[in-house]
Write a protein that holds these residues in place. Structure first.
Motif, PDB file in Angstrom:
ATOM      1  N   PHE A   1       0.856  -1.189   0.000  1.00 57.71           N
ATOM      2  CA  PHE A   1       0.000   0.000   0.000  1.00 57.71           C
ATOM      3  C   PHE A   1       0.888   1.235   0.000  1.00 57.71           C
ATOM      4  CE2 PHE A   1      -2.265   3.375   2.253  1.00 57.71           C
ATOM      5  CZ  PHE A   1      -3.392   3.481   1.452  1.00 57.71           C
ATOM      6  N   VAL A   2       0.706   2.106  -0.979  1.00 60.41           N
ATOM      7  CA  VAL A   2       1.554   3.284  -1.128  1.00 60.41           C
ATOM      8  C   VAL A   2       1.153   4.345  -0.110  1.00 60.41           C
ATOM      9  CG1 VAL A   2       2.259   5.123  -2.695  1.00 60.41           C
ATOM     10  CG2 VAL A   2       1.935   2.814  -3.570  1.00 60.41           C
ATOM     11  N   LEU A   3       2.116   4.720   0.736  1.00 60.02           N
ATOM     12  CA  LEU A   3       1.899   5.755   1.743  1.00 60.02           C
ATOM     13  C   LEU A   3       2.215   7.138   1.181  1.00 60.02           C
ATOM     14  CD1 LEU A   3       3.614   3.906   4.709  1.00 60.02           C
ATOM     15  CD2 LEU A   3       1.166   4.035   4.214  1.00 60.02           C
ATOM     16  N   GLY A   4       3.130   7.183   0.233  1.00 61.42           N
ATOM     17  CA  GLY A   4       3.520   8.435  -0.399  1.00 61.42           C
ATOM     18  C   GLY A   4       4.476   8.156  -1.533  1.00 61.42           C
ATOM     19  N   LYS A   5       4.521   9.085  -2.491  1.00 61.69           N
ATOM     20  CA  LYS A   5       5.433   8.898  -3.618  1.00 61.69           C
ATOM     21  C   LYS A   5       5.882  10.244  -4.140  1.00 61.69           C
ATOM     22  CE  LYS A   5       1.586   8.470  -6.840  1.00 61.69           C
ATOM     23  NZ  LYS A   5       0.963   7.688  -7.887  1.00 61.69           N
ATOM     24  N   LEU A   6       7.073  10.232  -4.680  1.00 60.75           N
ATOM     25  CA  LEU A   6       7.650  11.394  -5.333  1.00 60.75           C
ATOM     26  C   LEU A   6       8.203  10.873  -6.653  1.00 60.75           C
ATOM     27  CD1 LEU A   6       8.407  14.398  -5.069  1.00 60.75           C
ATOM     28  CD2 LEU A   6      10.559  13.672  -4.080  1.00 60.75           C
ATOM     29  N   ILE A   7       7.424  11.023  -7.700  1.00 61.78           N
ATOM     30  CA  ILE A   7       7.766  10.442  -9.003  1.00 61.78           C
ATOM     31  C   ILE A   7       8.423  11.496  -9.874  1.00 61.78           C
ATOM     32  CG2 ILE A   7       6.862   9.278 -11.063  1.00 61.78           C
ATOM     33  CD1 ILE A   7       6.527   7.645  -8.511  1.00 61.78           C
ATOM     34  N   ASP A   8       9.600  11.189 -10.392  1.00 65.79           N
ATOM     35  CA  ASP A   8      10.287  12.064 -11.318  1.00 65.79           C
ATOM     36  C   ASP A   8       9.490  12.118 -12.614  1.00 65.79           C
ATOM     37  OD1 ASP A   8      12.738  12.076 -13.626  1.00 65.79           O
ATOM     38  OD2 ASP A   8      12.897  13.533 -12.001  1.00 65.79           O
ATOM     39  N   LYS A   9       9.374  13.296 -13.200  1.00 67.77           N
ATOM     40  CA  LYS A   9       8.538  13.460 -14.391  1.00 67.77           C
ATOM     41  C   LYS A   9       9.028  12.640 -15.582  1.00 67.77           C
ATOM     42  CE  LYS A   9      11.014  17.528 -15.858  1.00 67.77           C
ATOM     43  NZ  LYS A   9      11.387  18.736 -15.251  1.00 67.77           N
ATOM     44  N   ASN A  10      10.292  12.272 -15.600  1.00 69.71           N
ATOM     45  CA  ASN A  10      10.836  11.496 -16.717  1.00 69.71           C
ATOM     46  C   ASN A  10      10.836   9.998 -16.453  1.00 69.71           C
ATOM     47  OD1 ASN A  10      11.448  13.899 -18.079  1.00 69.71           O
ATOM     48  ND2 ASN A  10      13.382  14.075 -16.980  1.00 69.71           N
TER      49      ASN A  10
END
Length: 131
Positions: A32-41
């Motif tokens: 279960f994803v608690l948080g994410k920081l996804i790079d745009k690329n």
């Protein structure tokens, strides 16, 4: 921005500054994803969509049975990216980065990451108790 996303942004800008094109995903043992920081690329969302996050907890449990102590991290090398899963209690930090990243630097920062995750975990538990 909530505490988890703020934590991930701080972690990326400080400890993981040598891997600028990386994405961070914080999840529980069940994926279960608690948080994410996804790079745009990055296409790290595909990792979230399939069961890769929940498979890690099973893999780390099995690796811990090799009589070498508790497994702390698993590094997976793919054709176009590297995924580093760091296990802290019941929280898993997945770092998705490109193949040019220095994995040794990421793993070298593991103790700092673990300390930060423990602090985050404690602050989240305090917030939940206030509810």
């Amino acid at each position: 921005m909530d505490k988890v996303e703020e934590f991930l942004a701080t972690l990326k800008s400080t400890i993981l500054s040598t891997a600028p094109d990386s994405s961070l995903i914080l999840s529980d043992r069940d994926g279960f994803v608690l948080g994410k920081l996804i790079d745009k690329n990055d296409s790290a969302d595909k990792i979230i969509e399939n069961s890769a996050l929940s498979i890690f907890s099973t893999s780390t449990d099995q690796a811990s049975k090799l009589y070498s102590g508790k497994n702390k991290a698993i590094v997976s090398y793919f054709e176009d990216r590297i995924v580093v899963h760091i296990n802290v209690t019941n929280v898993i930090l997945s770092i998705v980065t490109d193949t040019d990243s220095n994995v040794g630097v990421i793993l070298g920062a593991q103790n700092d990451i673990v300390r930060s995750l423990n602090n985050l975990s404690n602050s989240i538990q305090i917030d939940l108790q206030d509810m």
